[in-house]
Scaffold this motif. Structure first.
Motif: not given
Ligand code: FES
Ligand code: FE2
Length: 383
Positions: A300-327
């Motif tokens: 919360p920042v104010a009654p009408d304002e919020t910091l929204f933090v989205h973190t995307m977690l993946i099972p392993e680091a992308p191995a190649d460009e195809k995997a990177a494009a998928h994520w």
């Protein structure tokens, strides 16, 4: 051996076959719109929830290297997360002990540092927080340097997630397993600690933090608001929901859920065959998509304002460009397409309409009972 998921899936199959969930026995309730606007209510939530309870503020993968430093402004508190040369993760107030300047200005971006140098008069701190030196030290003959390390905040890592308390006077040892209660075993079973951070986006949005939590606790809107994105993957509003201490767990039926009827229970998977959601009180939501996980942190920042933090977690680091494009495609769909343009847009519209006087009460139906679970817990914590 039963997995944590077997009894949940058994209930979910029951719910697919008919209305067997206790949620159908709970009466409709209402919420008072003022809880999303009232400044006194907001101050009480900030002081009694957000400045006292452990908050999940990120994943260790963001600060894997010694010397990594991340500055965040959370609920009005300037925070520094620092991975020391000794490998230890620490949390400090991002406030100089001389006259209080902010040590690291770049918020939200991980940087690498040898030491922390205040931009105002260049007092310098080691990465363990201790005061290393100051210019013109002869002007401070009485200074007790050992008492002037950075103020630290309680900090712990569990399941790869970083937890802190925004109160420098709080007890330094955090019992995150105790805080998570029965959810601790589930986070362990998912293997969150082995995941990698693919991408994180933080944005301030013009809605009360609880409106945003509400949007991630109910399934009624899934096939409607998200009709053009993720809606078609889900059965219409079929889920099993539980209060787990002060937290909430939901297992939501997808089109693939009936497939488990042909599989042994050990293979029933809460990501492949359903969507599991953990709400961790007071401000974290974990959504387990089929091949990745979204962590949402609401500050919360104010009654009408919020910091929204989205973190995307993946099972392993992308191995190649195809995997990177998928994520990248997955991130674009969920972050920009679903959260940003659908859920958060609605939350902001609700916030703008709150003052109109159209609704003396917000109506909560039997498909939205998690709102009742959540708000009653907030009310109890404020008392
Ligand atoms: S305020 Fe930081 S060195 Fe003066
Ligand atoms: Fe949604």
């Amino acid at each position: 051996m039963t997995t944590p998921w077997q009894p949940l899936f058994e209930r979910l199959i029951g719910e697919l076959d008919g209305h067997s969930s206790p949620d159908w026995q709970m009466p409709n309730t209402t919420l008072d719109p003022s809880i999303y606007r009232d400044p006194e209510r907001f101050a009480a939530e900030r002081d009694r929830l957000f400045r006292r309870l452990p908050l999940c503020v990120g994943h260790v993968d963001q600060l894997a290297q010694p010397g990594s430093v991340l500055a965040l402004d959370l609920c009005g508190v300037p925070v520094l997360l620092v991975r020391g040369r000794d490998g230890q993760l620490r949390c400090f107030l991002n406030v100089c002990r001389h006259r209080g300047a902010r040590l690291v200005a770049d918020e939200g971006t991980v940087c690498r540092k040898q030491s922390l140098v205040c931009p105002y008069h260049a007092w310098t701190y080691r990465l363990d927080g201790s005061l290393a030196g100051l210019p013109r030290a002869e002007a401070f003959p009485d200074l007790e340097r050992h008492t002037l390390g950075l103020r630290s905040l309680p900090c712990a890592v569990r399941h790869g997630l970083i937890w802190i308390v925004l109160d420098p006077t709080a007890d330094a040892v955090l019992d995150i397993a105790g805080h998570l209660g029965a959810l601790d075993r589930e986070l362990e079973a998912i293997g969150l600690g082995n995941h990698r951070v693919y991408r994180q986006r933080a944005q301030r949005r013009a809605a009360n933090w609880k409106l945003i939590i509400d949007a991630f606790l109910e399934v009624y809107h899934l096939r409607r608001l998200h009709a053009g994105t993720i809606g078609p993957f889900f059965v219409d509003a079929v889920a099993v929901n539980d209060s787990v201490g002060c937290h909430v767990r939901s297992l939501i039926a997808r089109e693939t859920t009936p497939e488990i009827k042909g599989l042994p229970p050990q293979q029933w998977n809460p990501q492949a065959h359903a969507t599991l959601v953990h709400f961790i009180f007071p401000n974290s939501v974990l959504i387990y998509h089929p091949d990745y996980i979204s962590h949402l942190g609401l500050f919360p920042v104010a009654p009408d304002e919020t910091l929204f933090v989205h973190t995307m977690l993946i099972p392993e680091a992308p191995a190649d460009e195809k995997a990177a494009a998928h994520w990248q495609r997955s991130f674009d769909l969920i972050d920009a397409g679903v959260f940003d343009k659908e859920d958060l847009v609605v939350c902001e519209a609700i916030q703008r309409g709150l003052a109109s006087g159209a609704n003396d009460a917000m109506i909560v139906g039997q498909l939205e009972q998690n709102l009742q679970r959540f708000h009653s817990t907030v009310d109890a914590a404020l008392r």
